[in-house]
Design an enzyme around this catalytic site. Sequence first.
Site, PDB file in Angstrom:
ATOM      1  CG  HIS A 142      -3.224  -3.616   3.453  1.00 25.54           C
ATOM      2  ND1 HIS A 142      -2.286  -2.915   4.173  1.00 25.54           N
ATOM      3  CD2 HIS A 142      -3.882  -2.710   2.698  1.00 25.54           C
ATOM      4  CE1 HIS A 142      -2.371  -1.623   3.864  1.00 25.54           C
ATOM      5  NE2 HIS A 142      -3.330  -1.469   2.980  1.00 25.54           N
ATOM      6  CD  GLU A 159      -0.483  -5.404   5.990  1.00 27.44           C
ATOM      7  OE1 GLU A 159      -0.458  -5.987   4.889  1.00 27.44           O
ATOM      8  OE2 GLU A 159      -0.786  -4.198   6.114  1.00 27.44           O
ATOM      9  CB  CYS A 188      -0.968  -0.038   1.183  1.00 24.59           C
ATOM     10  SG  CYS A 188      -2.281   1.188   1.072  1.00 24.59           S
TER      11      CYS A 188
END
Lengths: 244, 81
Positions: free
Chosen positions: A214, A216, A105
Amino acid sequence: MTARPSPTSTLDGGPAGRGNTRIGVVTFPGSLDDRDTQRAIRRAGAEPVALWHRDKDLKQVDAVVLPGGFSYGDYLRAGAISRFSPVMETLIDQARAGLPVLGICNGFQVLTEAHLLPGAMLGNNHLHFICREQKLRVENAETAWTADYTAGQEIHIPLKNMDGRYVADERTLDMLEAEGRVAFRYLGMNPNGSLRDIAGITNEAGNVVGLMPHPEHAVEPGIGTGGTDGLGFFTSILKKLVNL
Amino acid sequence: MARVVVDVMLKPEILDPQGQAVQRALPRLGFDGISDVRQGKRFELEIDGPVDDAALDRVRKLAETFLANTVIEDFTVKVES
């Protein structure tokens, strides 16, 4: 918390013998996802190392993740000011020399501003912030950060951004396609007007990868998307580093 | 002290949804006859000392490396009297 579902969820290590692989996570003023990224790294079995934007020292880490957020408030352009921070001076040199770097991002925006990846990021074509679960196709499963996937694999991970529209000139886009450097493509819908549905790209060597969604936030059951489709980024790099 | 102005615009081929949103609002406000709007950034730099060729070269370097991302944007530099 009393029950731990698996050994990989320990906060201070990971599976025996792999805990000494150290992956740095840079914190800029305005970074939001640095802690989640550290957590994902731990879950994959490596040791996260906090790096600070004003410190040129990369602490001899084996790889670096530039996390999501709004570093320096996204003033001027997303990533434009962070790109000149002291930590980036070292990181740009080392990335060119082969250090694995993943930009998520805002981290992707920083990598394009630093010209470690071609093209640029602009505001979403619909002018709104977007936050959704996004389907992607892994197009290149040979980079340092995608080797645990298979080419063509579809994954679901969260997407949340304001400036997610990937642009590059036609020649650059054609080059990326021809060289297999489009690493991820949006499936189902294009959430931000990115050219050719590009969600993420890699550099020529495959050590620098950037993407808008994302991973994560998708590393453990019951949180985020509820799936673990993002964990492969972190296990990919760990395997690569362990097998060097 | 002299002022140097750097104007930064998205390259013509880059979609500018903000400019489009402004353009679409115009008829509603009674401003007809404007077929396109593109939005850019203007930087006003107050320069210490003379604005000679060397100073302008420094501003151009600054614009090229920082104020504009030349992958997507063009810029112009002019001295304001």
